[in-house]
Design a protein around this motif. Structure first.
Motif, PDB file in Angstrom:
ATOM      1  N   LEU A   5       9.109  76.348  51.084  1.00 26.38           N
ATOM      2  CA  LEU A   5       9.014  75.557  52.392  1.00 26.38           C
ATOM      3  C   LEU A   5       7.650  74.660  51.974  1.00 26.38           C
ATOM      4  O   LEU A   5       7.735  73.553  52.408  1.00 26.38           O
ATOM      5  CB  LEU A   5       8.901  76.525  53.491  1.00 26.38           C
ATOM      6  CG  LEU A   5      10.246  77.119  53.876  1.00 26.38           C
ATOM      7  CD1 LEU A   5       9.878  78.188  54.993  1.00 26.38           C
ATOM      8  CD2 LEU A   5      11.206  75.871  54.552  1.00 26.38           C
ATOM      9  N   LEU A 203      15.213  75.670  50.545  1.00 24.36           N
ATOM     10  CA  LEU A 203      14.103  75.965  51.174  1.00 24.36           C
ATOM     11  C   LEU A 203      12.927  74.933  50.961  1.00 24.36           C
ATOM     12  O   LEU A 203      12.493  74.357  51.924  1.00 24.36           O
ATOM     13  CB  LEU A 203      13.294  77.300  50.748  1.00 24.36           C
ATOM     14  CG  LEU A 203      14.009  78.657  51.144  1.00 24.36           C
ATOM     15  CD1 LEU A 203      13.391  79.734  50.412  1.00 24.36           C
ATOM     16  CD2 LEU A 203      13.959  78.830  52.702  1.00 24.36           C
ATOM     17  N   SER A 206      14.458  72.055  53.014  1.00 27.85           N
ATOM     18  CA  SER A 206      14.094  72.442  54.566  1.00 27.85           C
ATOM     19  C   SER A 206      12.648  72.291  54.883  1.00 27.85           C
ATOM     20  O   SER A 206      12.476  71.559  55.860  1.00 27.85           O
ATOM     21  CB  SER A 206      14.742  73.873  54.977  1.00 27.85           C
ATOM     22  OG  SER A 206      15.823  74.007  54.674  1.00 27.85           O
ATOM     23  N   GLY A 207      11.833  72.667  54.006  1.00 27.62           N
ATOM     24  CA  GLY A 207      10.271  72.418  54.259  1.00 27.62           C
ATOM     25  C   GLY A 207       9.878  70.891  54.294  1.00 27.62           C
ATOM     26  O   GLY A 207       8.902  70.450  55.139  1.00 27.62           O
TER      27      GLY A 207
END
Length: 254
Positions: A5, A203, A206-207
């Motif tokens: 993230l 991830l 999404s981060g």
């Protein structure tokens, strides 16, 4: 899930550094002006109506639940900001998409030292407009069923307490798709291949999307978030996503 993230968030930070560099400023100005105009207009309209939306929402509840106003208010703020931020970004990117594609091209050329097959003249840029609009339409059609599902959940008692979080997560994922698509489209990666690549580093993706989404909610920052996100997404493409979409099977069908 693969990725990190914080790594995704760092790509946006790197994007902010790039937009100030000589040689790129010219390609930042037009998207920046478009973003300022649209965000200023639509955010103004949103906040003018916000109190009325709260009152309308509370009118649906029995009077004895009036005490819930202090809970409904922050949840509604998150909900409205998430919806508004993605809506505003969609409109801004739809209008600025040819210029964002050109910015992504110039950033990639600077990072790799290799030419990207893109428009060299203003006339060629204009010829890209229909193609850019078609690609943006793909994103909208992908978003609508997911938004409809989130909307249904919003009106289901008890479950709907998670709806602000769902809207934020959906908006974050779409921000990642929105901006990472520019460098990938420049390199003839299909929409499907683009989503697959982002999923391989979920991830990180999404981060990146979360920090962009959060940035669109911050006054003044939301004016410069679009070109910074394009630059950050291009860095992400060069360093990771490029290797997640094999060239021999991810090209756009001509």
């Amino acid at each position: 899930m693969k990725g990190n993230l914080l790594e995704g968030a760092d790509y946006l930070a790197q994007g902010f550094k790039l937009i100030t560099q000589p040689g790129l400023r010219l390609f930042v100005i037009i998207p920046l002006l478009i973003n300022i105009g649209i965000f200023a207009l639509l955010l103004s309209l949103t906040f003018q109506q916000f109190s009325q939306w709260i009152d309308d929402l509370m009118a649906w509840l029995p009077s004895w639940l009036e005490f819930l106003r202090w809970i409904v208010w922050p949840l509604t703020v998150v909900f409205v900001l998430a919806i508004s931020s993605y809506l505003f970004s969609t409109i801004a990117n739809l209008i600025a998409s040819p210029f964002n594609g050109l910015l992504a091209e110039k950033v990639e050329e600077r990072l790799t030292g290799e030419p990207v097959n893109g428009p060299e003249t203003f006339a060629q840029l204009l010829l890209m407009v229909p193609k850019s609009f078609a690609r943006e339409f793909q994103k909208i059609m992908y978003y609508l069923p997911l938004a409809l599902l989130a909307l249904v959940i919003t009106f289901i008692p008890l479950i709907n307490v998670i709806s602000p979080l769902l809207w934020f997560l959906l908006g974050s994922w779409m921000m990642s798709i929105q901006y990472c698509d520019f460098p990938m489209d420049n390199n003839q990666r299909s929409f499907k291949a683009m989503k697959t690549a982002l999923g391989q580093y979920r991830l990180t993706s999404s981060g990146f999307g979360m920090i962009v989404m959060a940035g669109t909610m911050v006054p003044l920052v939301n004016f410069v978030i679009m070109p910074a996100a394009v630059c950050g997404a291009t860095i992400y493409w060069v360093e990771k996503l490029k290797h997640a979409t094999p060239q021999n099977n991810a090209r756009i069908k001509q």
